[in-house]
Structures are given as C-alpha cells and as structure tokens.
Motif scaffolding. Structure first.
Motif, mmCIF file in Angstrom:
data_model
loop_
_atom_site.group_PDB
_atom_site.id
_atom_site.type_symbol
_atom_site.label_atom_id
_atom_site.label_comp_id
_atom_site.label_asym_id
_atom_site.label_seq_id
_atom_site.Cartn_x
_atom_site.Cartn_y
_atom_site.Cartn_z
ATOM 1 N N LYS B 183 0.835 -1.207 0.031
ATOM 2 C CA LYS B 183 0.076 -0.132 0.085
ATOM 3 C C LYS B 183 0.769 1.488 -0.048
ATOM 4 O O LYS B 183 0.288 2.393 -0.330
ATOM 5 C CB LYS B 183 -0.927 0.123 1.331
ATOM 6 C CG LYS B 183 -2.199 -0.933 1.024
ATOM 7 C CD LYS B 183 -3.076 -0.514 2.164
ATOM 8 C CE LYS B 183 -4.277 -1.457 2.194
ATOM 9 N NZ LYS B 183 -4.966 -1.543 3.587
ATOM 10 N N ALA B 184 2.090 1.220 0.458
ATOM 11 C CA ALA B 184 3.043 2.303 0.560
ATOM 12 C C ALA B 184 3.195 2.805 -0.827
ATOM 13 O O ALA B 184 3.183 4.230 -0.895
ATOM 14 C CB ALA B 184 4.570 1.872 0.927
ATOM 15 N N GLU B 185 3.063 2.253 -1.926
ATOM 16 C CA GLU B 185 3.450 2.765 -3.215
ATOM 17 C C GLU B 185 2.402 4.137 -3.571
ATOM 18 O O GLU B 185 2.706 4.993 -4.195
ATOM 19 C CB GLU B 185 3.435 1.742 -4.282
ATOM 20 C CG GLU B 185 4.418 2.104 -5.520
ATOM 21 C CD GLU B 185 4.565 0.920 -6.448
ATOM 22 O OE1 GLU B 185 4.551 -0.022 -6.038
ATOM 23 O OE2 GLU B 185 4.672 1.186 -7.482
ATOM 24 N N GLU B 186 1.072 3.591 -3.288
ATOM 25 C CA GLU B 186 -0.011 4.552 -3.607
ATOM 26 C C GLU B 186 0.321 6.101 -2.925
ATOM 27 O O GLU B 186 -0.033 6.867 -3.355
ATOM 28 C CB GLU B 186 -1.425 4.054 -3.294
ATOM 29 C CG GLU B 186 -1.641 4.177 -1.807
ATOM 30 C CD GLU B 186 -3.249 3.880 -1.540
ATOM 31 O OE1 GLU B 186 -3.843 3.464 -2.396
ATOM 32 O OE2 GLU B 186 -3.673 4.294 -0.174
ATOM 33 N N VAL B 187 1.102 6.045 -2.011
ATOM 34 C CA VAL B 187 1.509 7.296 -1.214
ATOM 35 C C VAL B 187 2.730 7.747 -1.511
ATOM 36 O O VAL B 187 2.993 9.057 -1.756
ATOM 37 C CB VAL B 187 1.449 6.808 0.302
ATOM 38 C CG1 VAL B 187 1.500 8.210 1.174
ATOM 39 C CG2 VAL B 187 0.378 6.000 0.775
ATOM 40 N N LEU B 188 3.826 7.006 -1.890
ATOM 41 C CA LEU B 188 4.998 7.477 -2.423
ATOM 42 C C LEU B 188 4.930 8.487 -3.601
ATOM 43 O O LEU B 188 5.583 9.438 -3.839
ATOM 44 C CB LEU B 188 5.755 6.415 -2.850
ATOM 45 C CG LEU B 188 6.323 5.521 -1.443
ATOM 46 C CD1 LEU B 188 7.490 4.567 -1.928
ATOM 47 C CD2 LEU B 188 6.957 6.458 -0.373
ATOM 48 N N ASP B 189 4.054 7.891 -4.725
ATOM 49 C CA ASP B 189 3.997 8.852 -5.922
ATOM 50 C C ASP B 189 3.712 10.133 -5.736
ATOM 51 O O ASP B 189 4.151 11.081 -6.021
ATOM 52 C CB ASP B 189 2.997 8.114 -6.863
ATOM 53 C CG ASP B 189 3.541 8.169 -8.296
ATOM 54 O OD1 ASP B 189 4.652 8.570 -8.325
ATOM 55 O OD2 ASP B 189 2.759 7.577 -9.149
ATOM 56 N N PRO B 190 2.365 10.404 -4.934
ATOM 57 C CA PRO B 190 1.904 11.642 -4.631
ATOM 58 C C PRO B 190 2.929 12.496 -3.807
ATOM 59 O O PRO B 190 3.169 13.750 -4.119
ATOM 60 C CB PRO B 190 0.855 11.591 -3.617
ATOM 61 C CG PRO B 190 0.202 10.262 -4.075
ATOM 62 C CD PRO B 190 1.409 9.383 -4.518
ATOM 63 N N TYR B 191 3.657 11.837 -2.975
ATOM 64 C CA TYR B 191 4.773 12.548 -2.197
ATOM 65 C C TYR B 191 5.695 13.230 -3.205
ATOM 66 O O TYR B 191 6.308 14.115 -2.931
ATOM 67 C CB TYR B 191 5.243 11.750 -1.180
ATOM 68 C CG TYR B 191 4.499 11.827 0.047
ATOM 69 C CD1 TYR B 191 3.247 12.494 0.292
ATOM 70 C CD2 TYR B 191 4.698 10.567 1.001
ATOM 71 C CE1 TYR B 191 2.407 12.431 1.246
ATOM 72 C CE2 TYR B 191 3.720 10.515 2.293
ATOM 73 C CZ TYR B 191 2.529 11.364 2.450
ATOM 74 O OH TYR B 191 1.829 11.275 3.418
ATOM 75 N N ILE B 192 6.407 12.117 -4.051
ATOM 76 C CA ILE B 192 7.332 12.530 -5.063
ATOM 77 C C ILE B 192 6.978 13.908 -5.827
ATOM 78 O O ILE B 192 7.529 14.825 -6.066
ATOM 79 C CB ILE B 192 7.756 11.494 -5.656
ATOM 80 C CG1 ILE B 192 8.523 10.355 -4.876
ATOM 81 C CG2 ILE B 192 8.714 11.647 -6.858
ATOM 82 C CD1 ILE B 192 8.722 8.855 -5.805
ATOM 83 N N LYS B 193 5.625 13.758 -6.449
ATOM 84 C CA LYS B 193 5.030 14.481 -7.257
ATOM 85 C C LYS B 193 5.057 16.072 -6.420
ATOM 86 O O LYS B 193 5.096 16.890 -7.216
ATOM 87 C CB LYS B 193 3.736 14.177 -7.749
ATOM 88 C CG LYS B 193 3.675 13.075 -8.608
ATOM 89 C CD LYS B 193 3.465 13.436 -10.235
ATOM 90 C CE LYS B 193 3.767 12.530 -11.126
ATOM 91 N NZ LYS B 193 2.695 11.211 -11.108
#
Lengths: 296, 501
Positions: B183-193
């Motif tokens: 589930k972490a991946e769905e959060v990493l993307d918005p944070y990187i963006k």
C-alpha cells in the motif's frame, strides 16, 4: 413552543395567508429556514458549542445595524430578512474569542451593503466581508473549515437543501460554475497528476464547509453579476483563485478569501454583460426593481 | 493561518495555475526493515510552529530489536545537519504527564463535624516509548534515487533521498533491506510529485553501543514550510489495517491548533465518576476514548489546550504534572521563548521564561479507511482552555449517625446512581456489576434510625457544583432560544408591515 407556532399560524390565518405560500413567496424565507436547520444540526449532532452570547450578539447587531441603515438610506425594511441570513451565515462560519469581534463582524457585514455599492447594488457578500474584516482587522477571529467533517449524509443534506434555495432564486448557475471548475481542478491536480487515490478527492468534495460556501454564500443573488454568462465566468474566476490559494499558497478556507478578492469584479461583469438586476420578491427576475410589488 | 504572505501576488493569481509548487512540511512514519516487529500502534509527535518555521520531534513505541528499526519521513527540504537533533525521551514523558487526562478527587465533608479534606490530583499515564533504527545506502542509478545528504547523528544514520518515481524509490528501499508494504506505493507517488524529500533513518549500532543506550531516542527536525501539516499516510501503509494512535503536542504563539480537513472534537470532560475507578483510571480513560472514537471515527480529539504564556499565572488547574520550564521548551523546539532575565523576581513568578506559548494536545486514531488525507492544521487565535478532567467524590468512610446522616446517605446513593450511569455512557461498561457500590449506604439512608443531634451540619454539596452548572446552561439555552425567536418574529412582523405600507 407550540404556543408560538399556533400564534404565528393563527396570525397568518386571520390575515388569510397560506404558510406554504408565505414560505415560497421569497427565497429568503427558505434560506432562513435551512440555515437555521444547519445551525441546529451542528449543535445537536456534530457537537458544536451552543454559544448563545455569540448568537445573540450577531443577531442583535445585524438587525439593529440594518434598521439603522434602512432608516438613513432607504425605507426597504424587507432587507431585515437579508440581515437574518447574514447573521445565520456568521453564526455558522465565524468564530472568535470575544463578543466584540462578533459585533464588529456583523456591523461591517451590514454596513458593507450601504458603503460598497455602485448604482444602488452592493457587490460584497455581507457575511463574507464581515468574516474577512474580523479575521484581518481584529486578529481575534477564525474559521474552522473542518468543523463539518465529511459525511455522505451531509452532502445530501446541504446539497439538496441548497439546490432548493438556489433554484428558487434562479442562480444555480453560480454554484454549478464554481463547483465544476473548482472540483475539476482539484481532481486533475490531486488524482490525475499527483496520483492520490480517489477517496482523497471524495473527502475533499464532501467537506461541509465547501458545500455550504457553494450553495449558500457564492449564490447571493444581489452581489453576483446580473447576467447568466457574467455569473458563470465570475464563479469560474473565484474557483480558479480558490484553487490557487489552497494548493499553492496553502491558505485554509481559500474560497472565502477568493470570493472576497473577486467580489468587485461584479461591477465589471455588469458593465460587460448588460442585464436587469435581481429582485428578491420578483417572480420574474427581469422585472425592474422599482415596479415590483410584494407578493405577499 | 489565513494570513497572506504575498498579498499583491495573490491578486494576480488567476493565471498562476502553472506556478511552481512549494515544498511542504512533512513528517511521516515508520517503515520496517524486518517484517512484523515494528508495527507501531502508538506514536507521539511534538510540533512547534512560528510563522513558517516548524520543528517536529518524533517518538514511537518501537520495542523490537534496534537493528530492525527503520523510519521514512517525507520532508519539504534537504535538511542540513544542524537541523537534525536527537533529544531525550523524557521531554515526551513530561509533556504527557502534564497534559494527560486527569482524575481529581474530592472527599465529602462530614456532615456531623465539618471536617474537610481537600483534593489531590492524579494523572493518567499514557504509554510512550522510543523508536529505533539502522541505516544503509547502496547503488542508486538504476532506481532514479539520489542521496541528497547523509549524516550520522547520535545513534542514527540518516539519509535524505530524492526520487523521480515511486517504483524506483520502492525498489531502492527494498534492495536496501527496508520492508515496504504494497500500500505504500500509492502514497509515495503523490509525495514525490509534491517535490518532497525522504528522510530515511536507521540505527547505527556501533554508535548506540558506544553511547550505552538501550532505548532509541526521539529525533527532531527543523525546517521552514508554508504548509502546516503532518503526513500520516505513509504510516498507514505500514500498518496492518487496524487503527493507530497518535498524540500530538503542538506549541504555537497565538492559540489553539485544530485540523482543517477533519473535525476537531473535544473528549468528554468534567464527569463525576465512581470511587472504585481510582485503580482503574487508565483503563477507564482508554475505554472512554474508544467509545468517543466510535461515535465519530473521522475526527481528531482535543485532550488539552492551555495558555502557557509567561504572564498567565495558572499553568494548569489542577496540575497533573509540572508545567514545562524554559529548558524543556528549548528541548521541545519552542525556539521563540527566552529565559527570564530578572532572577530576583523569579520567586514571585510561575514561569522561568518570557514569551507567548499556547499548548494543544490532540489525540488521533487513524486508519486508511477514515483518513484518506494527511492531517492539515491551522493555528487559530482560540484561547479557550480545555482539559480532560474526571471527578471522584469520596463518601465519608466512618459511619455517622447525626440528624443529617440520613439525608447525607440519601444524597450519596443518588449521586452514586448518577455516577454509574455516567460510567456506562462514557465507557460502555456493564454497571449492573457494581450494584453494591450504589447500595452501600442504602440501609442508612432509608431504614436506619439515626440519633438526633441539634448541632448537626448540612453535608457539603460539593457534587452539586457540576449539576448546577448544567442547570444554568440549560436555563441560558432556553432563554437564548426564546430571545432569538422573539427577534425573529419581531423582525418578520416589522418587515411585512413595512411592505404592506
């Protein structure tokens, strides 16, 4: 309570007024009813504090200011209903430490209608300017955008009741224009571009404060542009500014600020898109204000 | 808050959709190096906010092996070495003790001899522990991950990473032994963006041994950011789906801190609770919170709010723990207070510092379902003070027999009944098990023949205080409604009459 109602109803009967007809004759009657219902809902079910000092201060200051200004400038005492709506708006949105702040906000709200006007049309939403003035000038006031929370029931409640009011005042276009642009931009930025899951967006659009703003504040028929096209563009401008403030300047309650900054555009839009002015009690919005007669 | 930093700029804002996004403040939570051990069910954070300056101190109840600890925190900027500190866990314990929900005890005055005992207060200890970890760094090019900085501070190895896409970051973390749940991946993307950096922490076992530390100490980071928020989404990715608890201690200058994208509700307070709860107070509050939380799962709960201004002479009432001192403020990152200079007058002053400080304690129980967004805060000018306070009224232990005794015992019975009802409402406990508590003095109250004493004294009605307050409030409410309706009807009446004219 029953006595009061039967007294009012009795009064209506003797004057041969149908209560339903009375309620529908002026969109403000419905608005007063709905905003009161929201306030009750907040206190009874969400757990807001029932700060009676606040309510009494806001109502009395607004009504007395309105009476005073009416006496000085014009004799249209039906504007007291608008003052009631403004008061309810302030009760729902504004918070402060001291009652003086509430009194100040209420006074500014009502006074703005008489000060900031061009060709007898005021261009600031009274509750909006009252809130902004209290926050900026007193430093003692604030808004709690999170106070409504986000629940589906609330969407239904605020949304449907809101629709009823705005369709009645035939300014649903403002709400629609604002919501489409604002939520569209938010959706693009957060879901499409950044990749937040959909419920992130859902949480955002179901916030009670934004719905209340869309249905009850931005729709004020008097301070919005007169023509349909003008209103749509105007609402879209507010949405874009609110989006920018929220996402790039991290301003809380951004729509309230956006409305404040862009309210003067109403004058410009009225010049660009000619149309007759809205009148609360007129069944036909195109009818000139001077010719309208009370419908009740 | 609503203040604009660049007002003129804002007026030109319509066309600024394409403007660069500024980095945010962020603090996120724990990602394990090993599998299940590090699931942290409760963490504590101190946040101080002064303008755009923000200091965040993070503590966690990690109690596994230090080599298994890993933490990933999204941060808005590449932190410099001097912006990162390791602080002592005791600061959390002190703030917790000071601001925790409190039990206040009162003893009944003997209606026969006027003796009176005064209250003592006790506070609820909520558990809090330290966090721990280790640190690696391996080949980066393939992952599109860049190490912006690398430090060893105290017992921690710290890396600050920037990434171009979540897949790369995730792969890098996995390759370096960090366990990232799906589930972490769905959060990493918005944070990187959002242009965030990742502050990655592990424990340097050598340093830890050298320092002779058993427990991991809290880490403090400082930065400037226009956004006042706390990222909890990464922490959720770490969780096994059940809700996690987070206690936030916030220090600001003006007033209370509240969340803007969730409701901020108050926990029930000022309730009279049964005497037998004294040894179970911790459990009582835990269950009270549980019941309160279940009524509204999408909210943050206010547990304490107090004005700690150096000029405010009441820094707690009653005090569950000592109010913070100058050194503790400094430790917690409250940078704007200054030491009180005029030492001669110190004895007459409650505080050894100068400055405006408002303290807010929030309790959040969050999970993925109910908290789709990170916590966004605002500092309000709200100066209202608040505390979770529970009152215990002790009945007289020795048997009394004067004229007032009957009346007194009658009152004790009645109030104990109310206390049990309160207990049931607040915690959902089955109070039928405590019938003996309610009936303890039933015989004395109704049937017993008590000796008549002419000089008897009426029992002190200390429990009546809260009842009286409630009564006043309801009076006020009905008056308020009445007055509002009155104004409403008068104005409607006037406006209609004017129209007719």
């Amino acid at each position: 309570m029953e006595n009061i109602f039967s007294c009012i109803l009795g009064h209506m009967k003797t004057k041969e007024i149908d209560p339903i007809q009375f309620l529908l004759a002026d969109a403000r009657h419905l608005q007063i009813l709905f905003l009161s219902a929201f306030l009750y809902y907040g206190i009874r079910y969400i757990g807001w504090e029932a700060d009676w000092q606040k309510f009494i201060t806001i109502f009395s200051t607004s009504l007395f200011s309105q009476l005073l200004f009416c006496k000085i400038f014009n004799k249209d005492y039906s504007a007291l209903k608008s003052a009631l709506i403004t008061s309810l708006g302030l009760c729902l949105l504004l918070k402060a430490n001291h009652v003086y702040t509430y009194a100040f906000a209420s006074f500014v709200a009502i006074a703005s209608k008489f000060i900031f006007q061009i060709q007898k049309k005021h261009f600031y939403n009274p509750a909006n300017i009252g809130i902004v003035a209290a926050i900026v000038l007193t430093g003692d006031a604030w808004i709690s955008p999170g106070q409504w929370g986000s629940t589906a029931i609330l969407i239904f409640l605020v949304g449907s009741l809101g629709v009823a009011v705005v369709t009645k005042v035939e300014k649903f276009d403002t709400t629609l224009g604002f919501m489409l642009v604002f939520f569209g931009l938010e959706f693009y930025r957060n879901v499409v571009y950044k990749g937040w899951p959909f419920d992130f967006f859902l949480h955002q659009i179901s916030n009670g404060s934004i719905l209340l703003f869309s249905f009850f504040m931005i729709t004020d028929p008097v301070s919005t542009p007169n023509s349909k096209l003008g209103r749509l563009i105007w609402a879209a401008c507010i949405a874009v500014l609110a989006f920018y403030l929220a996402n790039f300047q991290f301003v809380n309650a951004a729509p309230v600020w956006a409305l404040f900054f862009l309210s003067p555009l109403t004058i410009l839009f009225d010049k660009l898109f000619k149309e007759n002015r809205f009148n609360w009690r007129s069944k036909n919005p195109l009818q000139p204000i001077s010719n309208t007669l009370p419908t009740i | 808050m609503y203040r604009f930093k660049n007002a003129p700029k804002l007026l030109l804002a319509i066309a600024l959709l394409m403007a660069n996004e500024r980095a945010y403040a962020f603090c996120g939570f724990y990602v394990a190096k090993a599998d299940a051990k590090l699931f942290n069910k409760s963490s504590q954070v101190i946040i101080t906010r002064n303008g755009e300056r923000q200091v965040i101190t993070m503590s966690n109840d990690f109690d596994g092996d230090a080599k298994d600890f890993a933490m990933v925190v999204p941060v808005p900027v590449v932190l410099k070495k001097e912006d990162i500190k390791v602080v002592d866990q005791s600061i959390f314990d002190k703030l917790d003790a000071y601001s925790g929900p409190r039990l206040v005890e009162y003893h009944d005055q003997n209606p026969c001899d006027m003796r009176r005992y005064m209250a003592e207060s006790m506070m609820l200890k909520s558990s809090s522990r330290v966090m721990d970890d280790i640190a690696p760094s391996q080949g980066l090019e393939n992952y599109k991950v860049k190490i912006e900085a690398s430090y060893t501070i105290g017992e921690y190895d710290i890396l600050i990473l920037s990434a171009e896409e979540s897949g790369g970051l995730k792969s890098w973390l996995l390759a370096n032994g960090y366990k990232i749940p799906d589930k972490a991946e769905e959060v990493l993307d918005p944070y990187i963006k959002s242009n965030l950096k990742f502050f990655v922490v592990k424990v340097n076992l050598g340093e830890q041994k050298k320092a002779g530390l058993n427990k991991l100490r809290p880490i403090q980071i400082a930065f400037n950011s226009p956004k006042f928020m706390l990222p909890i989404r990464l922490g959720m990715a770490n969780s096994d789906g059940s809700a996690q608890d987070l206690i936030i201690y916030a220090f600001t200058q003006k007033g209370r801190v509240e969340t803007t994208n969730y409701k901020t509700l108050k926990i029930p307070t000022d309730a009279n609770i049964p005497e037998f709860l004294k040894p179970k107070f911790g459990q009582f509050y835990k269950d009270l919170f549980e019941v309160t939380y279940k009524k509204d799962r999408q909210a943050t709960y206010l547990e304490y709010a107090w004005n700690l201004n150096s000029n405010n002479y009441t820094h707690c009432d009653p005090c569950a723990g000592n109010p913070p001192k100058f050194n503790e403020f400094k430790e917690a990152g409250v940078e704007w207070v200054t030491a009180y200079q005029n030492q001669e007058q110190y004895s007459s002053r409650i505080s050894d510092y100068d400055g405006e400080v408002f303290f807010t304690r929030l309790h959040v129980r969050y999970d993925r379902q109910n908290f789709p967004q990170d916590l966004i805060f605002q500092e309000t000018p709200n100066q209202d003070q608040f505390q979770g306070r529970y009152i215990m009224q002790h009945a007289i232990k020795e048997k009394i027999t004067c004229e007032s005794a009957k009346e007194y015992y009658g009152q004790v019975n009645a109030r104990r009944k109310k206390e049990l009802m309160t207990l049931n409402t607040l915690t959902g406990w089955d109070v039928s098990l405590y019938g003996s508590y309610q009936n303890e003095f039933a015989n004395y109250a109704s049937g017993s023949k008590t000796e008549v004493k002419t000089n008897s004294v009426k029992p002190k009605k200390s429990t009546k205080k809260s009842v009286k307050t409630v009564k006043n409030k309801s009076d006020l409410t009905s008056w308020g409604i009445g007055l509002l309706l009155f104004i409403l009807s008068i104005s409607l009446f006037i406006s209609r009459r004017r129209i007719r004219e």
